[in-house]
Motif scaffolding. Sequence first.
Motif, PDB file in Angstrom:
ATOM      1  N   SER A 198      11.421   8.202   9.916  1.00  0.00           N
ATOM      2  CA  SER A 198      10.095   7.964  10.329  1.00  0.00           C
ATOM      3  C   SER A 198       9.486   8.929   9.274  1.00  0.00           C
ATOM      4  N   ALA A 199       8.229   8.317   8.830  1.00  0.00           N
ATOM      5  CA  ALA A 199       7.723   8.996   7.627  1.00  0.00           C
ATOM      6  C   ALA A 199       6.425   9.112   7.982  1.00  0.00           C
ATOM      7  N   VAL A 200       6.014  10.546   7.584  1.00  0.00           N
ATOM      8  CA  VAL A 200       4.401  10.861   7.629  1.00  0.00           C
ATOM      9  C   VAL A 200       3.734  11.136   6.462  1.00  0.00           C
ATOM     10  N   CYS A 201       2.834  10.441   6.080  1.00  0.00           N
ATOM     11  CA  CYS A 201       1.951  10.521   4.512  1.00  0.00           C
ATOM     12  C   CYS A 201       0.794  11.183   4.957  1.00  0.00           C
ATOM     13  N   GLN A 202       0.468  11.831   3.879  1.00  0.00           N
ATOM     14  CA  GLN A 202      -0.739  12.784   3.872  1.00  0.00           C
ATOM     15  C   GLN A 202      -1.472  12.737   2.584  1.00  0.00           C
ATOM     16  N   GLY A 203      -2.500  12.168   2.127  1.00  0.00           N
ATOM     17  CA  GLY A 203      -3.325  12.044   0.662  1.00  0.00           C
ATOM     18  C   GLY A 203      -3.795  13.572   0.615  1.00  0.00           C
ATOM     19  N   PHE A 204      -3.836  13.709  -0.826  1.00  0.00           N
ATOM     20  CA  PHE A 204      -4.452  14.834  -1.117  1.00  0.00           C
ATOM     21  C   PHE A 204      -5.499  14.669  -2.327  1.00  0.00           C
ATOM     22  N   ALA A 210      -4.559  13.935  -7.806  1.00  0.00           N
ATOM     23  CA  ALA A 210      -4.690  13.287  -6.460  1.00  0.00           C
ATOM     24  C   ALA A 210      -3.197  12.943  -6.034  1.00  0.00           C
ATOM     25  N   GLY A 211      -2.862  12.631  -5.133  1.00  0.00           N
ATOM     26  CA  GLY A 211      -1.561  12.110  -4.770  1.00  0.00           C
ATOM     27  C   GLY A 211      -1.225  11.935  -3.174  1.00  0.00           C
ATOM     28  N   GLU A 212      -0.188  11.669  -2.953  1.00  0.00           N
ATOM     29  CA  GLU A 212       0.396  11.583  -1.374  1.00  0.00           C
ATOM     30  C   GLU A 212       1.709  12.576  -1.218  1.00  0.00           C
ATOM     31  N   ALA A 213       1.426  13.197  -0.131  1.00  0.00           N
ATOM     32  CA  ALA A 213       2.878  13.850   0.389  1.00  0.00           C
ATOM     33  C   ALA A 213       3.403  13.064   1.317  1.00  0.00           C
ATOM     34  N   LEU A 295       4.505  10.559 -10.395  1.00  0.00           N
ATOM     35  CA  LEU A 295       5.278  12.047 -10.668  1.00  0.00           C
ATOM     36  C   LEU A 295       5.486  12.403  -9.335  1.00  0.00           C
ATOM     37  N   ALA A 296       6.795  12.582  -9.151  1.00  0.00           N
ATOM     38  CA  ALA A 296       7.439  13.084  -7.895  1.00  0.00           C
ATOM     39  C   ALA A 296       8.201  14.333  -7.838  1.00  0.00           C
ATOM     40  N   ILE A 308      19.895  19.260  10.731  1.00  0.00           N
ATOM     41  CA  ILE A 308      18.355  18.908  10.621  1.00  0.00           C
ATOM     42  C   ILE A 308      18.063  19.167   9.215  1.00  0.00           C
ATOM     43  N   HIS A 309      17.304  18.007   8.560  1.00  0.00           N
ATOM     44  CA  HIS A 309      16.714  18.390   7.388  1.00  0.00           C
ATOM     45  C   HIS A 309      15.556  17.683   7.053  1.00  0.00           C
ATOM     46  N   PHE A 310      14.580  17.750   6.495  1.00  0.00           N
ATOM     47  CA  PHE A 310      13.378  17.183   5.986  1.00  0.00           C
ATOM     48  C   PHE A 310      13.351  16.912   4.424  1.00  0.00           C
ATOM     49  N   ASP A 311      13.067  15.610   4.246  1.00  0.00           N
ATOM     50  CA  ASP A 311      12.813  15.405   2.809  1.00  0.00           C
ATOM     51  C   ASP A 311      11.394  15.227   2.467  1.00  0.00           C
ATOM     52  N   LEU A 312      11.018  16.168   1.669  1.00  0.00           N
ATOM     53  CA  LEU A 312       9.520  16.188   1.121  1.00  0.00           C
ATOM     54  C   LEU A 312       9.129  15.640  -0.183  1.00  0.00           C
ATOM     55  N   LEU A 313       8.415  14.485  -0.335  1.00  0.00           N
ATOM     56  CA  LEU A 313       8.034  14.110  -1.639  1.00  0.00           C
ATOM     57  C   LEU A 313       6.630  14.350  -1.702  1.00  0.00           C
ATOM     58  N   LEU A 314       6.238  14.971  -3.094  1.00  0.00           N
ATOM     59  CA  LEU A 314       4.705  15.013  -3.542  1.00  0.00           C
ATOM     60  C   LEU A 314       4.425  13.975  -4.663  1.00  0.00           C
ATOM     61  N   LEU A 315       3.956  13.005  -4.269  1.00  0.00           N
ATOM     62  CA  LEU A 315       3.639  11.923  -5.071  1.00  0.00           C
ATOM     63  C   LEU A 315       2.429  11.934  -5.979  1.00  0.00           C
TER      64      LEU A 315
END
Length: 333
Positions: A198-204, A210-213, A295-296, A308-315
């Motif tokens: 399951s993935a949650v995306c948040q723009g910034f 600019a990008g998306e997390a 750029l990731a 439990i682990h979380f994979d965070l990508l800042l794109l």
Amino acid sequence: MTPLLVCDDSNMARKQLIRALPAEWPVTISQAANGQEALAIIRQGQVKVMLLDLTMPEFDGYQTLAALRAEGLPCKVVVVSGDIQEEALRRVKELGALAFLKKPADPDTLRSTLIEHGLFDPQAPSTAMSPPAAQIELKVNFRDALREVSNVAMGRAAALLAKVLGVFVKLPVPQVNIFEVSELHMTLTDAQRGERLSAVCQGFIGDGIAGEALLLFHDSEVADMARLLQWQPKDDNETSEMLIDLASILTGACLAGIAEQIDVRFSQGHPQLLGQHASIERLIHLNQRRWKKTLAVEISYSLEDHNIHFDLLLLFTEDSIKRLTNKIRYLMD
């Protein structure tokens, strides 16, 4: 002259720390990129004081402190780390560190800490010499600088997560890469092969950057997360709410940490659930137009004693790279 060792895997972190040293402190400086290198230098009897990072590849700061104690090596250690969890502080003190400073080290705080522990005496007669920062010229490239900025931000997010969940968060060394969407697809697919996500995306966006997390949750671990949070979701909607809340904590704290260091203000969009119980292939297919070349920054948090682990990508968008480079150039020079 005090033999000083600065141990950190990041050129930028070592450069920042050497710049923060008292200008009149008579030291000779050596450097190490991980604990194994540091121990090899210390075993030669060439070091009295070490400034030590915690999050490093191959041999981290905790392992280094444990080895110093086990071998009885006479080296006084001040930890300087982006991992600011209260448990991290407790552990390094237990392993024999004299003090703990958060990255990036404030020169006044570093100075007072060195004085407090008898490592530097500003009243002692000093011989004419160049300040410590002038002894070493370190070249820092963009990738290393962004990786260190992300490392500090990652540590702040982990400290907040640790408080919310009541756990110790194990931190990796962040990875920084420029990907075409096909390469991003391949990298994520290889890392998560066979997993339902399951993935949650948040723009910034802020100051031309600019990008998306993108935060990836592993479906097999969601029930354990709910138990940690003492949450009993009755259906997918309540599970989605829980994941969005967790994503807001991690993403918000990480972006705030980056923004503070590069002096920008990010506006964040509302977090959105991109997919639930989907494969990574499906997530990439649905969003490939948004990500294109990116750029990731990749960060994988894991919780100690829990599966439990979380994979965070800042794109970051391709158009943001030049502006981002300019914002952190002062850290590189």
